[in-house]
Write a protein that holds these residues in place. Sequence first.
Motif, PDB file in Angstrom:
ATOM      1  N   GLY A  53    -137.340  44.284  36.855  1.00 60.50           N
ATOM      2  CA  GLY A  53    -138.189  45.470  36.701  1.00 60.50           C
ATOM      3  C   GLY A  53    -138.454  45.783  35.240  1.00 60.50           C
ATOM      4  O   GLY A  53    -137.539  45.826  34.424  1.00 60.50           O
ATOM      5  N   ARG A  54    -139.710  46.028  34.925  1.00 59.38           N
ATOM      6  CA  ARG A  54    -140.118  46.239  33.534  1.00 59.38           C
ATOM      7  C   ARG A  54    -140.131  47.713  33.143  1.00 59.38           C
ATOM      8  O   ARG A  54    -140.565  48.060  32.053  1.00 59.38           O
ATOM      9  CB  ARG A  54    -141.509  45.641  33.302  1.00 59.38           C
ATOM     10  N   GLY A  55    -139.692  48.595  34.055  1.00 53.24           N
ATOM     11  CA  GLY A  55    -139.745  50.026  33.765  1.00 53.24           C
ATOM     12  C   GLY A  55    -138.584  50.519  32.917  1.00 53.24           C
ATOM     13  O   GLY A  55    -138.633  51.584  32.334  1.00 53.24           O
ATOM     14  N   LYS A  64    -135.012  44.214  45.059  1.00 48.66           N
ATOM     15  CA  LYS A  64    -135.382  45.591  45.398  1.00 48.66           C
ATOM     16  C   LYS A  64    -136.290  45.604  46.626  1.00 48.66           C
ATOM     17  O   LYS A  64    -136.099  46.402  47.534  1.00 48.66           O
ATOM     18  CB  LYS A  64    -136.098  46.209  44.205  1.00 48.66           C
ATOM     19  N   ASN A  81    -145.259  53.169  39.240  1.00 49.35           N
ATOM     20  CA  ASN A  81    -144.823  54.116  38.220  1.00 49.35           C
ATOM     21  C   ASN A  81    -145.611  53.875  36.933  1.00 49.35           C
ATOM     22  O   ASN A  81    -145.325  52.949  36.173  1.00 49.35           O
ATOM     23  CB  ASN A  81    -143.322  53.936  37.990  1.00 49.35           C
ATOM     24  N   GLU A  84    -145.198  56.303  32.211  1.00 49.44           N
ATOM     25  CA  GLU A  84    -145.031  55.880  30.813  1.00 49.44           C
ATOM     26  C   GLU A  84    -144.900  57.026  29.807  1.00 49.44           C
ATOM     27  O   GLU A  84    -145.840  57.379  29.116  1.00 49.44           O
ATOM     28  CB  GLU A  84    -146.178  54.973  30.384  1.00 49.44           C
ATOM     29  N   GLY A 172    -140.956  60.113  35.249  1.00 41.64           N
ATOM     30  CA  GLY A 172    -140.830  58.658  35.222  1.00 41.64           C
ATOM     31  C   GLY A 172    -139.626  58.195  36.024  1.00 41.64           C
ATOM     32  O   GLY A 172    -139.580  57.063  36.489  1.00 41.64           O
ATOM     33  N   GLU A 174    -137.606  57.633  39.181  1.00 39.71           N
ATOM     34  CA  GLU A 174    -138.354  57.363  40.406  1.00 39.71           C
ATOM     35  C   GLU A 174    -138.268  58.455  41.468  1.00 39.71           C
ATOM     36  O   GLU A 174    -139.248  58.726  42.153  1.00 39.71           O
ATOM     37  CB  GLU A 174    -137.984  55.999  40.993  1.00 39.71           C
ATOM     38  N   ASN A 208    -142.241  50.789  41.587  1.00 41.40           N
ATOM     39  CA  ASN A 208    -142.210  49.741  40.561  1.00 41.40           C
ATOM     40  C   ASN A 208    -143.091  50.111  39.383  1.00 41.40           C
ATOM     41  O   ASN A 208    -144.126  50.758  39.540  1.00 41.40           O
ATOM     42  CB  ASN A 208    -142.720  48.403  41.109  1.00 41.40           C
ATOM     43  N   ASN A 209    -142.692  49.623  38.241  1.00 43.81           N
ATOM     44  CA  ASN A 209    -143.449  49.829  37.003  1.00 43.81           C
ATOM     45  C   ASN A 209    -144.780  49.046  37.030  1.00 43.81           C
ATOM     46  O   ASN A 209    -144.895  48.015  37.692  1.00 43.81           O
ATOM     47  CB  ASN A 209    -142.570  49.369  35.840  1.00 43.81           C
ATOM     48  N   SER A 212    -144.338  45.378  36.081  1.00 45.78           N
ATOM     49  CA  SER A 212    -143.694  44.596  37.138  1.00 45.78           C
ATOM     50  C   SER A 212    -144.735  44.187  38.180  1.00 45.78           C
ATOM     51  O   SER A 212    -144.762  43.042  38.645  1.00 45.78           O
ATOM     52  CB  SER A 212    -142.610  45.401  37.851  1.00 45.78           C
TER      53      SER A 212
HETATM   54  C1  LIG Z   1    -135.647  59.719  32.587  1.00 44.18           C
HETATM   55  C2  LIG Z   1    -136.252  58.467  33.102  1.00 44.18           C
HETATM   56  C3  LIG Z   1    -137.570  58.159  32.804  1.00 44.18           C
HETATM   57  C4  LIG Z   1    -138.157  57.004  33.285  1.00 44.18           C
HETATM   58  N1  LIG Z   1    -139.449  56.743  32.958  1.00 44.18           N
HETATM   59  C5  LIG Z   1    -140.054  55.654  33.479  1.00 44.18           C
HETATM   60  C6  LIG Z   1    -141.423  55.391  33.206  1.00 44.18           C
HETATM   61  O1  LIG Z   1    -142.098  56.144  32.503  1.00 44.18           O
HETATM   62  N2  LIG Z   1    -141.986  54.281  33.743  1.00 44.18           N
HETATM   63  C7  LIG Z   1    -141.277  53.433  34.548  1.00 44.18           C
HETATM   64  O2  LIG Z   1    -141.836  52.463  35.029  1.00 44.18           O
HETATM   65  N3  LIG Z   1    -139.982  53.650  34.813  1.00 44.18           N
HETATM   66  C8  LIG Z   1    -139.353  54.739  34.307  1.00 44.18           C
HETATM   67  N4  LIG Z   1    -138.043  54.975  34.630  1.00 44.18           N
HETATM   68  C9  LIG Z   1    -137.350  54.038  35.534  1.00 44.18           C
HETATM   69  C10 LIG Z   1    -137.643  54.373  36.989  1.00 44.18           C
HETATM   70  O3  LIG Z   1    -136.709  55.318  37.457  1.00 44.18           O
HETATM   71  C11 LIG Z   1    -137.561  53.162  37.902  1.00 44.18           C
HETATM   72  O4  LIG Z   1    -136.351  52.530  37.681  1.00 44.18           O
HETATM   73  C12 LIG Z   1    -138.674  52.171  37.664  1.00 44.18           C
HETATM   74  O5  LIG Z   1    -139.924  52.763  37.802  1.00 44.18           O
HETATM   75  C13 LIG Z   1    -138.545  51.049  38.655  1.00 44.18           C
HETATM   76  O6  LIG Z   1    -139.547  50.091  38.427  1.00 44.18           O
HETATM   77  P1  LIG Z   1    -139.194  48.611  37.991  1.00 44.18           P
HETATM   78  O7  LIG Z   1    -138.062  48.155  38.879  1.00 44.18           O
HETATM   79  O8  LIG Z   1    -140.443  47.870  38.237  1.00 44.18           O
HETATM   80  O9  LIG Z   1    -138.790  48.677  36.578  1.00 44.18           O
HETATM   81  C14 LIG Z   1    -137.421  56.130  34.116  1.00 44.18           C
HETATM   82  C15 LIG Z   1    -136.096  56.423  34.401  1.00 44.18           C
HETATM   83  C16 LIG Z   1    -135.514  57.566  33.910  1.00 44.18           C
HETATM   84  C17 LIG Z   1    -134.100  57.858  34.250  1.00 44.18           C
END
Ligand SMILES: Cc1cc2nc3c(=O)[nH]c(=O)nc-3n(C[C@H](O)[C@H](O)[C@H](O)COP(=O)(O)O)c2cc1C
Lengths: 454, 170
Positions: A53-55, A64, A81, A84, A172, A174, A208-209, A212
């Motif tokens: 995951g790129r988030g 996942k 998601n 950003e 952000g 999730e 998902n970001n 991703s």
């Molecule tokens: C405070 C906080 C802010 C976050 N902000 C973002 C965000 O802006 N964009 C994002 O993709 N994930 C963000 N995340 C992570 C997400 O909770 C989530 O893990 C993610 O969207 C999963 O996508 P991925 O598995 O593709 O990375 C944040 C997590 C936290 C705890």
Amino acid sequence: MSRKLLLEHINVPGIHTLDVYRQKGGYRAVEKALKTLTPDEVVEEVKKSGLRGRGGAGFPTGMKWSFLAKPEGVARYLVCNADESEPGTFKDRYLMTHIPHALIEGMIVSSFALGAKTSFIYVRGEMMPQIRILEKAIAEAKNAGFLGKNILGTGYDLELYVQPGGGAYICGEETALLESLEGKRGNPRIKPPFPAIAGLYGCPTVVNNVESIAAVVPIINDGGDEYAKVGIGRSTGTKLISASGNLVRPGVYEIELGLPVEEFIYSDEWCGGIANGKRLKATVAGGSSVPVLPANLSIKLANGEPRLMSYESLSEGGFATGTMMGSGGFIAFDEDQCMVRNTWNFSRFYHHESCGQCSPCREGTGWMEKVLHRIEYGHGKMSDIDLLVDVAKKIEGNTICPLGDAAAWPVASAIRHFRDEFEWHVNNPQLSLDTNYGLANYAEPIAKAVSTEN
Amino acid sequence: MLKVEEQQPVEFSSALIEKFEEIVKRYPEGKQKSALLPVLHEVQAVLGWLSPAAMDKIAEYLSISPIEVYEVASFYSMYFLKPQGKYVLEVCRTGPCCLVGAEKLMGHIEKSLGVKENEVTPDGLFSWRGVECLAACGYGPVLQIGPEYTFYENLDEKKVDDLIQDLRKK
Ligand SMILES: Cc1cc2nc3c(=O)[nH]c(=O)nc-3n(C[C@H](O)[C@H](O)[C@H](O)COP(=O)(O)O)c2cc1C
Ligand code: SF4
Ligand code: FES
């Protein structure tokens, strides 16, 4: 030149339109997935790709997806998601602005894999121009039969909507994002249940970001095995890096994971070095939430080997001498920057963005901001430095969501590596208002770094 | 904080209502509350801010209680609960932008407009405030102006002065 899987065509005029995007091979992944693969086979390719995951958290995407509950007769959702808001991160905005169909194509293929019939892209509200771009691109895709009822005659139906946020970093996270999408305040939910079991409207949901989801397109086009050949070890594929701060050429770069940090900073192919002929003092490698590192440890591991842009290498040494990949928000600080001021700035950010549900985060971020403010403005005491470490420790691990950790780590790491600069502020209240501590010895790569704590 | 003194009655145009209807259709039956954030943006884009009367009207439209609207509008930073200048200059004040001069630029804006953060110029045209990271960190300093949230990047004092001049002439 390094391989580009997401941004290869970014400079092609008109690539934001469906026609040009298709001329460059766009929507092949939709055709391939919907016409020749089963949903489970798509999930299998994503698993094989090793995509993480790129988030920010770096959790394997295929895994996942395989956790998603599939009770009969219950809707499932995919939510992208695009919130950003992590300081230092601006890659998703870049991708959505210039090549929106890459995200939409990824959303179609991923929704198909998960069995979602309605999917949402949650975009932070400030990105109104990007919301318009996506809405236009969705309309184009729908017109061309890639969205809506019976896509490409395969019997698969999908509606895709863009949802604006209201300006809140916490959305952000999730579960906060899902609350927000339900029209509520962005208060993170207590887990479990995880969204894979009970997410949007209580239904099984994958979040998902943007990056991703866009990466699913090359994975399906070329196969998961091919994707896994790019990169290094368990850090497969390419990664978008948002480079900001005191660099000659800040911007968004697509790198193959495994690129040496030193090359990324100094090579003309990438950031071109530190701006205005200055020297590097420190970096934050993965967005404001990850530990800050002094220049020497940014470029080399504690054992003197080069540090690479990969999940493993960036976190090598744990928090004593390492950091994290996070969202790939790479911030470079030159020798004129003040670590105390930046730490205060970040603390103010987290205090402002805390949703206020748990007291360690709500109160602790406020204390840290206040104490850092007084050190920065010449009223600090020596005991304040340990007080900060103490507060950071008490927040870490004691909150509902990881924002608490994200607020604690920058403070703890700044003191771990730059304690002398904090002490200098306390000892020289007047001087520190007029001038900066400077570079100290951080820029000289050292053979063996000494860890000061833990 | 919400003040209930500004109770001018609010009517939504049919164009706005049509927009609301299109938004509500995105969500499953009974989940119309999901439309709240987008609807608040639509209303603020027309009225410039969210008066209690406007929020009450939104609550009525979405069949939710007014408090559900207030608590959301006050949680998110983009919603204005007080009248603003016609143009609100929102400057990023977070770390990466400060590395490239955001704080100095905010000082300059304060001087140029002659009003403090969150105050409105006497002619009603401008207000300004610092906001958190706008996801444009590589192109800082940066500011945005709603309701379309146009971004102005790589700013310096001259560019901001020109921008203010242009907006004055509009
Ligand atoms: C405070 C906080 C802010 C976050 N902000 C973002 C965000 O802006 N964009 C994002 O993709 N994930 C963000 N995340 C992570 C997400 O909770 C989530 O893990 C993610 O969207 C999963 O996508 P991925 O598995 O593709 O990375 C944040 C997590 C936290 C705890
Ligand atoms: S850690 Fe902070 S942001 Fe997360 S739920 Fe608790 S108070 Fe809210
Ligand atoms: S820090 Fe200003 S846009 Fe990110």
